[in-house]
Motif scaffolding. Structure first.
Motif, PDB file in Angstrom:
ATOM      1  N   LEU A   1       0.943   6.832  -6.703  1.00 14.34           N
ATOM      2  CA  LEU A   1      -0.244   7.667  -6.947  1.00 14.34           C
ATOM      3  C   LEU A   1       0.064   9.134  -6.664  1.00 14.34           C
ATOM      4  O   LEU A   1      -0.349  10.024  -7.417  1.00 14.34           O
ATOM      5  CB  LEU A   1      -1.427   7.187  -6.095  1.00 14.34           C
ATOM      6  N   GLN A   2       0.783   9.399  -5.594  1.00 12.79           N
ATOM      7  CA  GLN A   2       1.152  10.777  -5.258  1.00 12.79           C
ATOM      8  C   GLN A   2       2.063  11.367  -6.325  1.00 12.79           C
ATOM      9  O   GLN A   2       1.915  12.535  -6.691  1.00 12.79           O
ATOM     10  CB  GLN A   2       1.808  10.832  -3.880  1.00 12.79           C
ATOM     11  N   ARG A   3       2.986  10.567  -6.832  1.00 15.93           N
ATOM     12  CA  ARG A   3       3.869  11.026  -7.908  1.00 15.93           C
ATOM     13  C   ARG A   3       3.062  11.414  -9.141  1.00 15.93           C
ATOM     14  O   ARG A   3       3.425  12.328  -9.880  1.00 15.93           O
ATOM     15  CB  ARG A   3       4.870   9.922  -8.257  1.00 15.93           C
ATOM     16  N   ARG A   4       1.921  10.754  -9.328  1.00 14.40           N
ATOM     17  CA  ARG A   4       1.055  11.017 -10.476  1.00 14.40           C
ATOM     18  C   ARG A   4      -0.012  12.078 -10.177  1.00 14.40           C
ATOM     19  O   ARG A   4      -0.915  12.294 -10.982  1.00 14.40           O
ATOM     20  CB  ARG A   4       0.373   9.729 -10.917  1.00 14.40           C
TER      21      ARG A   4
ATOM     22  N   ASP B   1      -3.444  12.793  -4.358  1.00 11.90           N
ATOM     23  CA  ASP B   1      -3.041  12.983  -2.969  1.00 11.90           C
ATOM     24  C   ASP B   1      -3.729  11.936  -2.090  1.00 11.90           C
ATOM     25  O   ASP B   1      -4.717  12.213  -1.424  1.00 11.90           O
ATOM     26  CB  ASP B   1      -3.375  14.397  -2.511  1.00 11.90           C
ATOM     27  N   ILE B   2      -3.190  10.708  -2.127  1.00 12.06           N
ATOM     28  CA  ILE B   2      -3.773   9.592  -1.387  1.00 12.06           C
ATOM     29  C   ILE B   2      -2.731   9.045  -0.418  1.00 12.06           C
ATOM     30  O   ILE B   2      -1.635   8.666  -0.828  1.00 12.06           O
ATOM     31  CB  ILE B   2      -4.184   8.442  -2.351  1.00 12.06           C
ATOM     32  N   GLY B   3      -3.091   9.004   0.857  1.00 16.73           N
ATOM     33  CA  GLY B   3      -2.217   8.406   1.858  1.00 16.73           C
ATOM     34  C   GLY B   3      -2.555   6.929   2.043  1.00 16.73           C
ATOM     35  O   GLY B   3      -3.596   6.449   1.599  1.00 16.73           O
ATOM     36  N   ARG B   4      -1.677   6.217   2.723  1.00 14.56           N
ATOM     37  CA  ARG B   4      -1.881   4.794   2.929  1.00 14.56           C
ATOM     38  C   ARG B   4      -3.148   4.507   3.723  1.00 14.56           C
ATOM     39  O   ARG B   4      -3.882   3.571   3.437  1.00 14.56           O
ATOM     40  CB  ARG B   4      -0.666   4.153   3.623  1.00 14.56           C
ATOM     41  N   THR B   5      -3.441   5.319   4.719  1.00 15.27           N
ATOM     42  CA  THR B   5      -4.637   5.112   5.530  1.00 15.27           C
ATOM     43  C   THR B   5      -5.900   5.241   4.681  1.00 15.27           C
ATOM     44  O   THR B   5      -6.818   4.428   4.804  1.00 15.27           O
ATOM     45  CB  THR B   5      -4.687   6.114   6.698  1.00 15.27           C
ATOM     46  N   THR B   6      -5.935   6.229   3.813  1.00 13.80           N
ATOM     47  CA  THR B   6      -7.080   6.412   2.925  1.00 13.80           C
ATOM     48  C   THR B   6      -7.201   5.238   1.974  1.00 13.80           C
ATOM     49  O   THR B   6      -8.292   4.687   1.776  1.00 13.80           O
ATOM     50  CB  THR B   6      -6.960   7.731   2.133  1.00 13.80           C
TER      51      THR B   6
ATOM     52  N   GLN C   1       0.837  -1.204   0.000  1.00 16.15           N
ATOM     53  CA  GLN C   1       0.000   0.000   0.000  1.00 16.15           C
ATOM     54  C   GLN C   1       0.868   1.248   0.000  1.00 16.15           C
ATOM     55  O   GLN C   1       0.547   2.228  -0.672  1.00 16.15           O
ATOM     56  CB  GLN C   1      -0.944   0.006   1.203  1.00 16.15           C
ATOM     57  N   GLU C   2       1.977   1.220   0.718  1.00 12.60           N
ATOM     58  CA  GLU C   2       2.863   2.377   0.792  1.00 12.60           C
ATOM     59  C   GLU C   2       3.453   2.709  -0.573  1.00 12.60           C
ATOM     60  O   GLU C   2       3.457   3.875  -0.989  1.00 12.60           O
ATOM     61  CB  GLU C   2       3.998   2.132   1.798  1.00 12.60           C
ATOM     62  N   LYS C   3       3.951   1.687  -1.275  1.00 10.16           N
ATOM     63  CA  LYS C   3       4.550   1.929  -2.586  1.00 10.16           C
ATOM     64  C   LYS C   3       3.509   2.391  -3.598  1.00 10.16           C
ATOM     65  O   LYS C   3       3.783   3.260  -4.427  1.00 10.16           O
ATOM     66  CB  LYS C   3       5.263   0.673  -3.084  1.00 10.16           C
TER      67      LYS C   3
END
Length: 80
Positions: A33-36, A39-44, A26-28
């Motif tokens: 996704l953030q690089r693209r 703005d999505i964090g692992r918790t979301t 999920q972290e990777k």
């Protein structure tokens, strides 16, 4: 009076399967996704997989690109 949106279908299992099939944590995945621009964090993202949150269309678009799959993969089995 506040209304809550009811979840129609649960696509979390498909999201998890696709992520694992692509060998991503999920972290990777969230870092990509953030690089693209998502703005999505692992918790979301974990809440997407558990069905606690509905996934946004913009995130699905980027996931389709990352996984190089069709949109049908996200919705597999949901019409049963």
């Amino acid at each position: 009076m506040e209304q809550k949106i009811r979840r129609d279908r649960f696509m979390g299992a498909n999201l998890r399967r696709l992520r694992l099939d692509n060998g991503l944590s999920q972290e990777k995945l969230c870092a990509e996704l953030q690089r693209r621009g998502c703005d999505i964090g692992r918790t979301t993202y974990a809440k997407y997989e558990s069905g606690e949150l509905n996934i946004r269309a913009s995130v699905l678009i980027e996931l389709r690109k990352i996984y190089a799959c069709s949109y049908d993969e996200f919705f597999s089995g949901l019409d049963e």
